[in-house]
Design an enzyme around this catalytic site. Structure first.
Site, PDB file in Angstrom:
ATOM      1  N   ARG A 296      47.940  33.528  36.120  1.00 15.95           N
ATOM      2  CA  ARG A 296      47.799  33.185  34.694  1.00 15.95           C
ATOM      3  C   ARG A 296      48.849  33.911  33.857  1.00 15.95           C
ATOM      4  NH1 ARG A 296      44.946  35.960  30.794  1.00 15.95           N
ATOM      5  NH2 ARG A 296      43.926  34.810  29.105  1.00 15.95           N
TER       6      ARG A 296
ATOM      7  N   VAL B 109      51.742  35.223  34.888  1.00 12.53           N
ATOM      8  CA  VAL B 109      53.101  34.765  35.233  1.00 12.53           C
ATOM      9  C   VAL B 109      53.385  33.442  34.519  1.00 12.53           C
ATOM     10  CG1 VAL B 109      54.520  33.865  37.129  1.00 12.53           C
ATOM     11  CG2 VAL B 109      53.175  35.940  37.482  1.00 12.53           C
TER      12      VAL B 109
ATOM     13  N   ASP C 141      44.100  46.210  50.290  1.00 16.42           N
ATOM     14  CA  ASP C 141      44.334  47.391  51.138  1.00 16.42           C
ATOM     15  C   ASP C 141      45.036  48.543  50.425  1.00 16.42           C
ATOM     16  OD1 ASP C 141      43.230  45.884  53.179  1.00 16.42           O
ATOM     17  OD2 ASP C 141      45.173  45.141  53.847  1.00 16.42           O
TER      18      ASP C 141
ATOM     19  N   ARG D 237      21.852  53.214  61.984  1.00 17.74           N
ATOM     20  CA  ARG D 237      22.120  51.777  61.859  1.00 17.74           C
ATOM     21  C   ARG D 237      23.571  51.602  61.448  1.00 17.74           C
ATOM     22  NH1 ARG D 237      17.793  51.901  63.720  1.00 17.74           N
ATOM     23  NH2 ARG D 237      15.872  50.835  63.123  1.00 17.74           N
TER      24      ARG D 237
END
Ligand code: ADP
Length: 326
Positions: free
Chosen positions: A27, A29, A134, A250
């Protein structure tokens, strides 16, 4: 890099792994380009769509309402074809055919490598924007999507903490991050994890067990262990802990939920600033760069620097997890 005549028509793609906030970048850009009086189109599915000529017209309206949406309206993909000279030739032919004078690439380091090749081999002006949950891209403190992914994981783990406490269990939780621990460390700090295992720094599971035993003696009723996907499998860690401590344990793999969802306000603002800057610089004739944010300030680096430098984890941050677990 350098000043050249202003470009009149550019294109934008989202490529590689998706990240929340990519829409907000598109949006920014698009609207910046339109505000400068340039034309802009998009190609769907990253480099794959560039090769297959999957173009879409973009207007101010077509990017309306996407700021708060996760995912990417341009879709994304991995493109093995783009790694071949034939694929890149085809992609370049399509850019020429459309009269495209410059390309904005939003993605991770793989996508930025692809952008650099287009620039090196065909002299196509390119501008890269770091979009990756990442956060492993050099030259920027944050890539778009990281903050949201961390928040998503923390929200899930806060819930798991409640059940861990009630049953007095150890929970091992696997988070994403490919071969690095940036997500894991921030998540571990933000949810008060008792331990955090990442691929960059060696760990000993026996030591983790010893710490868990000591914590139990001190009266800690639940434990959360955050494991980066690149460090170990959560199931293996859980099995080891259960076997060597006798505690009920768990595991949960958070998985792809970390890639989705509405981008945080931090990611939206970052996306907006980086998208606008990339669009501006490309239209002004700069090329072969990635825009980023360092210490709160917008920066632009040559792609060769970004791709030739490894972003390293701060060991003090990991140490803080242990200090806080005392
Ligand atoms: P990310 O951008 O999230 O790191 P990838 O590493 O899968 O994701 O890269 C995305 C795409 O970028 C690849 O599918 C490929 O088309 C292109 N790409 C990556 N590395 C190169 C390279 N060295 N040369 C050409 N294209 C590349």
């Amino acid at each position: 890099m350098g000043i050249a005549p202003e470009l009149k028509k550019i294109a934008v793609i989202t490529s590689g792994g998706d990240a929340p906030g990519m829409n907000a970048v598109v949006r920014a850009v698009v609207r910046t380009a339109l505000a400068r009086g340039a034309e802009i189109i998009g190609f769907e599915h990253g480099f794959r769509g560039l090769i297959g000529d999957e173009f879409v017209e973009l207007s101010s309206k077509s990017v309306g309402g996407i700021l708060s949406q996760g995912g990417t309206l341009l879709h994304t993909a991995r493109s093995p074809e783009f790694r071949s000279a034939e694929g890149r030739n085809q992609a370049h032919d399509n850019l020429v055919e459309h009269g495209i004078e410059g390309l904005v690439v939003i993605g991770g380091d793989g996508s930025l490598s692809g952008a650099k090749r287009l620039s090196d081999e065909f002299r196509v002006p390119v501008m890269g924007i770091p979009g990756s949950i990442d956060n492993d891209i050099s030259g920027t403190d944050f890539s778009v999507g990281f903050d949201t992914a961390v928040n998503t994981a923390v929200e899930a783990i806060d819930k798991i903490r409640d059940t861990a406490y009630s049953h007095e269990r150890v929970f091992v939780i696997e988070v994403m991050g490919r071969n690095n621990g940036f997500i894991a460390v921030d998540v571990a700090l933000a949810c008060g994890a008792e331990a955090c295992l990442i691929p960059e720094i060696p760990y000993r599971l026996e030591e983790v067990c010893e710490n868990l035993r000591n914590m139990r003696k001190r009266g800690k009723r639940s434990s959360i262990i955050v494991v980066a996907e690149g460090a170990a499998r959560a199931a293996d860690v859980q099995e080891y802990i259960a076997k060597h401590t006798g505690f009920e344990a768990r595991y949960t793999v958070l998985g792809h939920m970390q890639r989705g969802g509405r981008p945080s306000s931090f990611d939206r603002v970052l996306a907006l600033r980086l998208g606008a800057m990339a669009s501006e610089r490309l239209l002004s004739g700069f090329s072969g760069e990635m825009v980023g944010v360092l210490g709160g300030n917008l920066v632009a680096h040559p792609l060769s620097y970004v791709l030739g430098t490894e972003r390293t984890i701060d060991p003090d941050k990991l140490h803080l997890v242990d200090v806080m677990a005392q």
